[in-house]
Design an enzyme around this catalytic site. Structure first.
Site, PDB file in Angstrom:
ATOM      1  N   ARG A   1      69.207  27.091 108.885  1.00  0.00           N
ATOM      2  CA  ARG A   1      68.502  28.428 108.485  1.00  0.00           C
ATOM      3  C   ARG A   1      67.143  28.163 108.400  1.00  0.00           C
ATOM      4  O   ARG A   1      66.504  27.996 107.393  1.00  0.00           O
ATOM      5  CB  ARG A   1      69.206  28.919 107.485  1.00  0.00           C
ATOM      6  CG  ARG A   1      70.685  29.190 107.625  1.00  0.00           C
ATOM      7  CD  ARG A   1      71.140  30.039 106.294  1.00  0.00           C
ATOM      8  NE  ARG A   1      71.606  28.966 105.033  1.00  0.00           N
ATOM      9  CZ  ARG A   1      72.116  29.315 104.076  1.00  0.00           C
ATOM     10  NH1 ARG A   1      72.429  30.657 103.875  1.00  0.00           N
ATOM     11  NH2 ARG A   1      72.448  28.548 103.177  1.00  0.00           N
TER      12      ARG A   1
ATOM     13  N   ARG B   1      77.512  29.244  91.730  1.00  0.00           N
ATOM     14  CA  ARG B   1      76.082  29.817  92.151  1.00  0.00           C
ATOM     15  C   ARG B   1      76.453  31.345  92.601  1.00  0.00           C
ATOM     16  O   ARG B   1      75.309  31.832  92.652  1.00  0.00           O
ATOM     17  CB  ARG B   1      75.910  28.915  93.402  1.00  0.00           C
ATOM     18  CG  ARG B   1      75.120  27.573  93.200  1.00  0.00           C
ATOM     19  CD  ARG B   1      74.755  26.950  94.518  1.00  0.00           C
ATOM     20  NE  ARG B   1      74.129  27.795  95.300  1.00  0.00           N
ATOM     21  CZ  ARG B   1      74.379  27.904  96.500  1.00  0.00           C
ATOM     22  NH1 ARG B   1      75.283  27.533  97.170  1.00  0.00           N
ATOM     23  NH2 ARG B   1      73.494  28.983  97.195  1.00  0.00           N
TER      24      ARG B   1
ATOM     25  N   ASP C   1      79.727  36.157 105.268  1.00  0.00           N
ATOM     26  CA  ASP C   1      80.113  35.692 103.951  1.00  0.00           C
ATOM     27  C   ASP C   1      81.557  36.172 103.689  1.00  0.00           C
ATOM     28  O   ASP C   1      82.009  35.484 102.569  1.00  0.00           O
ATOM     29  CB  ASP C   1      79.185  36.317 102.990  1.00  0.00           C
ATOM     30  CG  ASP C   1      77.844  35.473 102.627  1.00  0.00           C
ATOM     31  OD1 ASP C   1      77.731  34.547 103.372  1.00  0.00           O
ATOM     32  OD2 ASP C   1      76.699  35.921 102.185  1.00  0.00           O
TER      33      ASP C   1
ATOM     34  N   LYS D   1      74.366  39.010  93.947  1.00  0.00           N
ATOM     35  CA  LYS D   1      73.392  37.936  94.035  1.00  0.00           C
ATOM     36  C   LYS D   1      72.389  37.966  94.952  1.00  0.00           C
ATOM     37  O   LYS D   1      71.179  37.955  94.825  1.00  0.00           O
ATOM     38  CB  LYS D   1      74.200  36.453  94.055  1.00  0.00           C
ATOM     39  CG  LYS D   1      73.409  35.330  94.446  1.00  0.00           C
ATOM     40  CD  LYS D   1      74.405  34.115  94.644  1.00  0.00           C
ATOM     41  CE  LYS D   1      74.616  34.008  96.053  1.00  0.00           C
ATOM     42  NZ  LYS D   1      73.707  33.125  96.962  1.00  0.00           N
ATOM     43  N   ASN D   2      72.763  38.487  96.338  1.00  0.00           N
ATOM     44  CA  ASN D   2      71.733  38.696  97.283  1.00  0.00           C
ATOM     45  C   ASN D   2      70.857  39.744  97.286  1.00  0.00           C
ATOM     46  O   ASN D   2      69.964  39.708  98.020  1.00  0.00           O
ATOM     47  CB  ASN D   2      72.412  38.421  98.690  1.00  0.00           C
ATOM     48  CG  ASN D   2      73.152  37.112  98.850  1.00  0.00           C
ATOM     49  OD1 ASN D   2      72.912  35.933  98.492  1.00  0.00           O
ATOM     50  ND2 ASN D   2      74.213  37.134  99.804  1.00  0.00           N
TER      51      ASN D   2
END
Length: 421
Positions: free
Chosen positions: A122, A398, A306, A22-23
């Site tokens: 953030r 997500r 994470d 995803k990232n």
């Protein structure tokens, strides 16, 4: 709103295949805005955040085609509105990644301040300061970032703190800037390297990706390309912890062992037998209870923030006492309060958590507060007596592709319970 129902007590065994990261997929999708031709992206995970990004690109006027196995083609020459509205980006932090490409390609951008997981501040300050160093005029008004520049100019940018999305945004913007840009104190994550690889396939001149100094020589234009997204190291790590926490044996295929050195080291400390191949990793606990491990999160190549929540779940049922120090985000311990509902013994002091392992947890209703917290609660549910009901699992959708289906392949007793309309 859907929930997950997990019945604990099953030792997981078998293998699953890692999805695309995803990232990495999100910034690569944003990078397609820079190209003069179609960009074809393979191994894109089917996730809510990816769907949101695709919708955002389409809203701005890009042509987007989604093919078999989530191969996505983006044709961005038709961009008519360099604008990212709040209603599309409010749930996704990565929406900020369209700022740099839009500004570099179209000379202006208007992007809503993004949302995402509530895991701490953030700020976008580093993005803004970097774009200003490249010559942009930037203001923040009514919840939107407004940026303008006739053409960006190369510059030396020293990031105050290591930021993944900041590094990515500035690297993308610099590809079309005039002259040389040097980004110092750059993020070194594999996803940053993957983005650089895609930009290079488009014709960008980038060196140093994967180190703390990235150098970009600006180009007049970038071309279309085809590119494959790298495997998701966080999803891989989550399934490996699922095997370890249940005393089982789990193999993840289609992954990159060299991206998980810190995680695999902690799994070995927990007592797991870890073996790797060119594109696979296997963790075998041989039916044993894991040993508690100490974790301190930090930017790559150190232990990833994470994966902190997943190891908190492991420590909750491990033999001994584990200490976790979260240095990246100041509010990333909300899952610990939910783990207490399952019987975990946790004490918190600022950014330090001390977890005393118990022999067993007990199923209870819990609520997910962010993406990785969701995963940690599922992992805890796998070893809790009885049934654990996990609410607000839209966070999982997500960031994890077919999460309950893949766990089911390993023997987990888990099902999705549809919410009321």
């Amino acid at each position: 709103m859907d929930s997950l129902q997990v019945t604990g007590g099953v030792r997981l065994a078998g293998e699953v295949r890692a999805s695309g990261a995803k990232n990495a997929a999100l910034p690569i999708l944003a990078a397609s805005l820079l190209a003069d031709g179609p960009v074809t992206i393979g191994n894109v995970p089917h996730l809510r955040d990816v769907t949101t990004m695709i919708g955002l690109l389409g809203r701005m006027g890009a042509g987007v085609t989604v093919g078999d196995r989530m191969q996505v083609e983006v044709e961005a020459r038709g961009i008519t509105e360099p604008f990212a509205p709040y209603e599309l980006v409010r749930t996704m932090r990565a929406s900020i990644l369209v700022l740099g490409p839009l500004l570099a390609r179209h000379g202006e951008a208007r992007v809503s301040l993004p949302g995402g997981c509530a895991i701490g501040a953030r700020p976008v300050d580093l993005h803004v300061a970097g774009l200003e160093a490249l010559g942009a005029e930037v203001s923040i008004e009514s919840g939107y970032i407004h940026a303008r520049a006739r053409r960006l100019e190369g510059a030396r940018i020293v990031l105050e703190t290591v930021t993944v999305t900041g590094t990515e945004n500035l690297m993308m913007a610099a590809t079309l800037a005039r002259g040389r840009t040097v980004i110092e104190n750059a993020a070194r994550e594999p996803e940053v390297v993957d983005l650089a690889g895609c930009l290079q396939a488009m014709g960008a001149a980038i060196t140093g990706a994967g180190t703390d100094t990235i150098v970009i020589e600006g180009r007049e234009r970038l071309a279309g390309c085809s590119y494959e997204v790298l495997p998701d190291r966080i999803e891989t790590g989550t399934f490996l912890v699922a095997g370890a926490i249940t005393g089982g044996c789990v193999r993840v295929r289609g992954t990159r062992p060299d991206h998980l050195d810190a995680v695999l080291g902690k799994l070995r400390e927990a007592g797991a037998a870890v073996t790797t191949g060119v594109d696979w990793i296997e963790v075998d606990m041989q039916g044993r209870r894991p040993l508690a491990v100490d974790i301190r999160t930090a930017p790559y190549p150190a232990f990833p923030t994470d994966m902190q929540a997943q190891f908190a779940a492991l420590d909750a049922v491990a033999e001994g006492v584990g200490t976790i120090v979260e240095t990246v985000f100041e509010n990333r311990y909300m899952h610990l309060l939910e783990l207490r509902r399952l019987g975990a013994e946790v004490s918190l002091d600022g950014r330090t958590a001390v977890i005393r392992g118990v022999e067993r947890l007990s199923g209870a209703p819990v609520m997910a507060t962010d993406l990785r917290a969701s995963a940690s609660l599922v992992l805890a549910g796998l070893v809790a007596e009885g049934t654990t009901d996990i609410a607000r699992i839209y966070h999982i959708d997500r960031g994890y592709e077919r999460f309950e289906e893949k766990l089911g392949q390993l023997g987990a007793v888990i099902r999705r319970v549809p919410g009321r309309a």
